[in-house]
Design a protein around this motif. Structure first.
Motif, PDB file in Angstrom:
ATOM      1  N   VAL A   1      -6.171  -0.809  20.730  1.00  0.00           N
ATOM      2  CA  VAL A   1      -5.036  -0.187  20.130  1.00  0.00           C
ATOM      3  C   VAL A   1      -5.684   0.815  19.024  1.00  0.00           C
ATOM      4  CG1 VAL A   1      -3.268  -0.462  18.355  1.00  0.00           C
ATOM      5  CG2 VAL A   1      -3.494  -1.990  20.537  1.00  0.00           C
ATOM      6  N   VAL A   2      -6.759   0.665  18.200  1.00  0.00           N
ATOM      7  CA  VAL A   2      -7.233   1.454  17.435  1.00  0.00           C
ATOM      8  C   VAL A   2      -7.673   2.836  18.135  1.00  0.00           C
ATOM      9  CG1 VAL A   2      -9.054   1.948  15.588  1.00  0.00           C
ATOM     10  CG2 VAL A   2      -7.694  -0.242  15.268  1.00  0.00           C
TER      11      VAL A   2
ATOM     12  N   VAL B   1      -6.858   3.870  20.990  1.00  0.00           N
ATOM     13  CA  VAL B   1      -5.960   4.729  21.757  1.00  0.00           C
ATOM     14  C   VAL B   1      -5.328   5.417  20.586  1.00  0.00           C
ATOM     15  CG1 VAL B   1      -3.962   4.661  22.919  1.00  0.00           C
ATOM     16  CG2 VAL B   1      -5.636   3.051  23.705  1.00  0.00           C
ATOM     17  N   LEU B   2      -4.974   5.007  19.510  1.00  0.00           N
ATOM     18  CA  LEU B   2      -4.328   5.625  18.511  1.00  0.00           C
ATOM     19  C   LEU B   2      -5.149   6.732  17.917  1.00  0.00           C
ATOM     20  CD1 LEU B   2      -2.442   2.779  16.286  1.00  0.00           C
ATOM     21  CD2 LEU B   2      -1.322   4.557  18.053  1.00  0.00           C
ATOM     22  N   SER B   3      -6.513   6.592  17.649  1.00  0.00           N
ATOM     23  CA  SER B   3      -7.146   7.344  17.337  1.00  0.00           C
ATOM     24  C   SER B   3      -7.275   8.823  18.426  1.00  0.00           C
ATOM     25  CB  SER B   3      -8.885   7.279  17.213  1.00  0.00           C
ATOM     26  OG  SER B   3      -8.710   5.880  16.252  1.00  0.00           O
TER      27      SER B   3
ATOM     28  N   LEU C   1      -4.980   9.415  20.478  1.00  0.00           N
ATOM     29  CA  LEU C   1      -3.752  10.116  20.267  1.00  0.00           C
ATOM     30  C   LEU C   1      -3.630  10.989  19.194  1.00  0.00           C
ATOM     31  CD1 LEU C   1      -0.748  10.278  21.634  1.00  0.00           C
ATOM     32  CD2 LEU C   1      -0.231   8.494  20.184  1.00  0.00           C
ATOM     33  N   SER C   2      -4.046  10.699  17.981  1.00  0.00           N
ATOM     34  CA  SER C   2      -4.169  11.466  16.865  1.00  0.00           C
ATOM     35  C   SER C   2      -4.879  12.922  16.951  1.00  0.00           C
ATOM     36  CB  SER C   2      -4.438  10.663  15.719  1.00  0.00           C
ATOM     37  OG  SER C   2      -3.608   9.686  15.395  1.00  0.00           O
TER      38      SER C   2
END
Length: 108
Positions: A55-56, A58-60, A62-63
């Motif tokens: 999750v970390v 993927v969020l990185s 995406l950001s």
């Protein structure tokens, strides 16, 4: 950091008062002491750790993609001759618009 003699006596008195006042509490504390110290309050499985890491990541990503896609471009779009004056909108020394650019933007 060790306790002083006075602090040890106070803790022993508090423990003795609790043992005399609440036998149920005494049984629970004795049972916990027999188990020994536990290193972690909760256990996390390897699957949960991998899920959090995923999750970390993927969020990185995406950001980073949002930042790259929404970043302003340095060169203006369209018009080959008129865009030349707008490319020097900021002075490299003061990082403020130069007077020439400000005058060129004034409507006539």
């Amino acid at each position: 950091m060790s306790l002083s003699d006075r602090e040890r006596r106070l803790l022993a008195e508090i423990e003795q008062d609790l043992r005399c006042g609440d036998p149920g509490f005494t049984r629970r504390i004795d049972a916990l002491n027999r188990q020994g110290p536990q290193r972690y309050a909760c256990h996390v499985s390897n699957r949960q750790m991998v899920a959090v890491l995923l999750v970390v990541v993927v969020l990185s990503l995406l950001s980073a993609a949002i930042l790259v896609l929404t970043a302003p471009t340095s060169a203006p779009r369209g018009g080959s001759g008129s865009g030349r004056a707008h490319t020097k909108a900021l002075s490299p020394v003061t990082a403020r618009p130069t007077m020439r650019v400000l005058i060129s933007r004034v409507p006539s």
